[in-house]
Write a protein that holds these residues in place. Structure first.
Motif, PDB file in Angstrom:
ATOM      1  N   CYS A 146      -9.635   0.790  -4.544  1.00 46.07           N
ATOM      2  CA  CYS A 146      -8.798  -0.379  -4.274  1.00 46.07           C
ATOM      3  C   CYS A 146      -9.468  -1.697  -4.631  1.00 46.07           C
ATOM      4  O   CYS A 146      -8.783  -2.714  -4.798  1.00 46.07           O
ATOM      5  CB  CYS A 146      -8.377  -0.396  -2.804  1.00 46.07           C
ATOM      6  SG  CYS A 146      -7.141   0.848  -2.403  1.00 46.07           S
ATOM      7  N   THR A 186       2.483  -9.891  -1.318  1.00 40.00           N
ATOM      8  CA  THR A 186       1.690  -8.743  -0.877  1.00 40.00           C
ATOM      9  C   THR A 186       1.560  -8.780   0.626  1.00 40.00           C
ATOM     10  O   THR A 186       1.962  -9.745   1.283  1.00 40.00           O
ATOM     11  CB  THR A 186       0.305  -8.742  -1.549  1.00 40.00           C
ATOM     12  OG1 THR A 186      -0.349  -7.494  -1.298  1.00 40.00           O
ATOM     13  CG2 THR A 186      -0.569  -9.882  -1.040  1.00 40.00           C
ATOM     14  N   ARG A 193       0.825  -1.203   0.000  1.00 39.98           N
ATOM     15  CA  ARG A 193       0.000   0.000   0.000  1.00 39.98           C
ATOM     16  C   ARG A 193       0.865   1.261   0.000  1.00 39.98           C
ATOM     17  O   ARG A 193       2.039   1.226   0.362  1.00 39.98           O
ATOM     18  CB  ARG A 193      -0.901   0.013   1.238  1.00 39.98           C
ATOM     19  CG  ARG A 193      -1.962  -1.075   1.254  1.00 39.98           C
ATOM     20  CD  ARG A 193      -2.623  -1.167   2.615  1.00 39.98           C
ATOM     21  NE  ARG A 193      -1.644  -1.514   3.641  1.00 39.98           N
ATOM     22  CZ  ARG A 193      -1.825  -1.308   4.948  1.00 39.98           C
ATOM     23  NH1 ARG A 193      -2.929  -0.739   5.369  1.00 39.98           N
ATOM     24  NH2 ARG A 193      -0.905  -1.664   5.810  1.00 39.98           N
ATOM     25  N   ASN A 201      -3.706  -3.411  -0.469  1.00 41.81           N
ATOM     26  CA  ASN A 201      -3.413  -2.626  -1.670  1.00 41.81           C
ATOM     27  C   ASN A 201      -4.482  -2.907  -2.738  1.00 41.81           C
ATOM     28  O   ASN A 201      -5.356  -3.749  -2.555  1.00 41.81           O
ATOM     29  CB  ASN A 201      -2.012  -2.957  -2.208  1.00 41.81           C
ATOM     30  CG  ASN A 201      -1.964  -4.308  -2.883  1.00 41.81           C
ATOM     31  OD1 ASN A 201      -2.136  -5.330  -2.231  1.00 41.81           O
ATOM     32  ND2 ASN A 201      -1.746  -4.338  -4.174  1.00 41.81           N
TER      33      ASN A 201
END
Length: 555
Positions: free
Chosen positions: A207, A297, A94, A280
């Motif tokens: 998002c 991630t 993010r 994210n």
């Protein structure tokens, strides 16, 4: 020893065309933002449809403590480690919010020799995405008040406007405000407030959207107010959705940067996990999965918040299937969970490590309950002793997970190669991923399921007004939406001071909010605030430019 910011400044960055080429992104599909940042063109992303996805690895953590855990640092280190062992890898994290950067947390680009660069720009304005989201959100706010001023054709009940304003800064004075004072020309006076930008439903919509058309549909569905008969008013009815998409057109395109070891990194979107869904953007993750064999991630804060929302909201909505999960822990944090004061963390205390390990055990069990293979990353500190490290390894093994010491902060990707090899091995085992609850479970039962199975609570307290509101939303067709819990990140309970692995506690619900555009119900628990305040001595008090014009104190 060099500081994080000194290490970042000394980085020999490669041209963005070279970083893009690692993933097969042609130069004409990169939109430069200065020398070391680029956005990936939407048309190129659309052309990736039909490609086989790589393997998705989630990095999550124990509950954060003042001792530090290093989840982003581990995410970057693992990505670099995978690249070092020959795997085509991309990282997805993010963007940083100005609120905590100038408040108490500092930067959000990793640390030591496991960083994403340019670190300073990432922690400040970056490519302007957050400003675009703030502007789009507040355009809608202005158009609501303007609609009322010019006659209120939609018959909005001014007492039932649910849409606040936002800004990307911690400012407790703006939680509750009155607007429209000063006479007829300034509109109608009413009570409202501000949330921080990362809690905005516009942020969540961006998002979770797959493209601009999807984004406009989501924005249009946002419920901003109600009439006297309780029928909803949407953003589309106000007529703001088209202009909001115009403001968000560039922000919707994922940002591409690099690590210190030149691993490609997508940094896009930034909802907090304690007050929003903590992941994210879907478009960045899906783009990375089409371009890389392994995508690393992370999800915000501990696994009780970030990982649960990653699995139950992001993966559910985007059809993602994670192949493995890494839970980050530190010896220092185990000792703090075991009752040791921060000042005494440098002293060996194996007994305290053992006492603190149940927090890790709870996160291991919770993550495995989603059907995802798990490995523990022990983020190494120089004060860790062999006996303390072994205690964590032994405990993790007793919970059916291997714990691997990682030294990426000091050694970069080389310090995470063992973790990278273990992650690759885990991804060869078939994941049996499944969300925690089905879509057709009632909204309150979904809340209760999260509280009991993830937080190990004994009960959920919600007054009649909240329960009635949930039933009204179900009757209006929102019953299949997932739940986004807003809760303190520091504990499994709603008491931030209750460390370890508490059980049987009470989860009080203070408020529920419908995010019809994003596609979830926000459940606000305990004393959590959607507009944070600054600490007694904010980080901003130490941030300044030095004689060379460089930023000091940001990280």
């Amino acid at each position: 020893m060099l500081t994080d910011i000194e290490i970042a400044r000394a980085a020999a960055k490669r041209p963005m065309t070279e970083i893009g080429a690692k993933l097969g992104i042609p130069e004409d599909s990169l939109i430069p933002y200065g020398r070391d940042k680029a956005k990936v063109d939407a048309q190129f992303i659309t052309g990736l449809n039909g490609r086989t996805d790589g393997k998705l690895i989630l990095v999550t953590a124990i509950n954060p403590t003042p001792a530090g855990e290093g989840k982003t640092t581990t995410t970057v280190g693992l990505g670099d480690g995978l690249q070092r062992i020959g795997k085509k890898t991309a990282i997805c994290i993010r963007e940083a919010s100005l609120g905590p950067n100038f408040g108490m947390k500092g930067g959000a680009a990793g640390g030591g020799y496991a960083q994403i660069v340019p670190m300073e720009e990432m922690n400040l304005h970056f490519t302007g995405d957050f400003h675009a989201i703030t502007a789009a959100h507040n355009l809608l706010s202005a158009m609501i008040d303007n609609h009322i001023y010019w006659g209120n054709e939609l018959e909005i009940d001014e007492r039932r406007i649910t849409w606040k304003r936002v800004m990307d800064m911690n400012d407790r004075a703006l939680r509750d405000v009155v607007v429209g004072l000063g006479g007829v020309s300034n509109g109608f006076a009413r009570q409202t407030g501000f949330d921080i930008t990362v809690a905005s439903e516009v942020m969540a919509c961006l998002c979770l959207s797959k493209d601009l058309d999807d984004l406009q549909e989501r924005l249009g569905r946002i419920v901003v107010a109600y009439r006297r008969d309780r029928t909803p008013i949407t953003c589309a009815q106000i007529g703001a959705d088209g202009a909001m998409v115009v403001l968000l057109k560039e922000a919707m395109q994922p940002n591409l940067v690099q690590t210190l070891e030149h691993t490609p990194a997508f940094v896009h979107g930034g909802p907090f996990a304690n007050i929003a869904h903590g992941c994210n953007s879907v478009i960045a993750t899906q783009t990375a999965l089409k371009l890389a064999d392994y995508v690393v991630t992370e999800a915000g804060f501990g696994a009780d918040l970030g990982a649960e929302k990653f699995f139950d909201i992001k993966c559910r909505k985007a059809g993602l299937k994670p192949a493995a999960a890494v839970i980050v822990a530190t010896v220092r944090a185990m000792k703090m969970n075991g009752g040791v004061a921060k000042a005494d963390l440098g002293t060996e205390n194996v007994e305290a490590v053992v006492r603190g390990c149940p927090n890790l055990g709870r996160h291991i069990a919770n993550t495995k309950s989603f059907g995802v293979p798990v490995v523990v990353a022990i983020n190494h500190f120089t004060t860790d002793t062999e006996a303390e490290i072994q205690a964590v390894k032994d405990y993790a093994a007793s919970q059916g997970a291997e714990a691997i010491v990682c030294k990426h902060w000091a050694d970069g990707g080389a310090g995470a190669e063992d973790l990278a090899r273990r992650v690759v091995a885990l991804t060869e085992v078939e994941s049996h991923f499944a969300p925690l609850y089905p879509d057709d479970m009632s909204l309150f039962d979904k809340i209760d399921t999260i509280a009991r199975r993830i937080y190990h609570a004994g009960e959920v307290i919600a007054d009649k007004k909240i329960r009635d509101q949930l039933r009204e939303w179900e009757a209006a067709g929102h019953g299949k939406l997932p739940i986004c819990m807003a809760k303190t990140q520091y504990s499994f309970s709603t008491d931030p001071n209750l460390r370890g692995a508490p059980s049987g506690h009470t989860v009080p619900i203070r408020e529920v909010r419908l995010s019809a555009g994003a596609g979830f119900i926000v459940v606000i628990c305990g004393e959590i605030m959607t507009m944070p305040g600054l600490p007694r001595v904010p980080a901003a008090a130490s941030i300044r430019l030095n004689a060379a014009g460089e930023t000091e104190g940001l990280f």
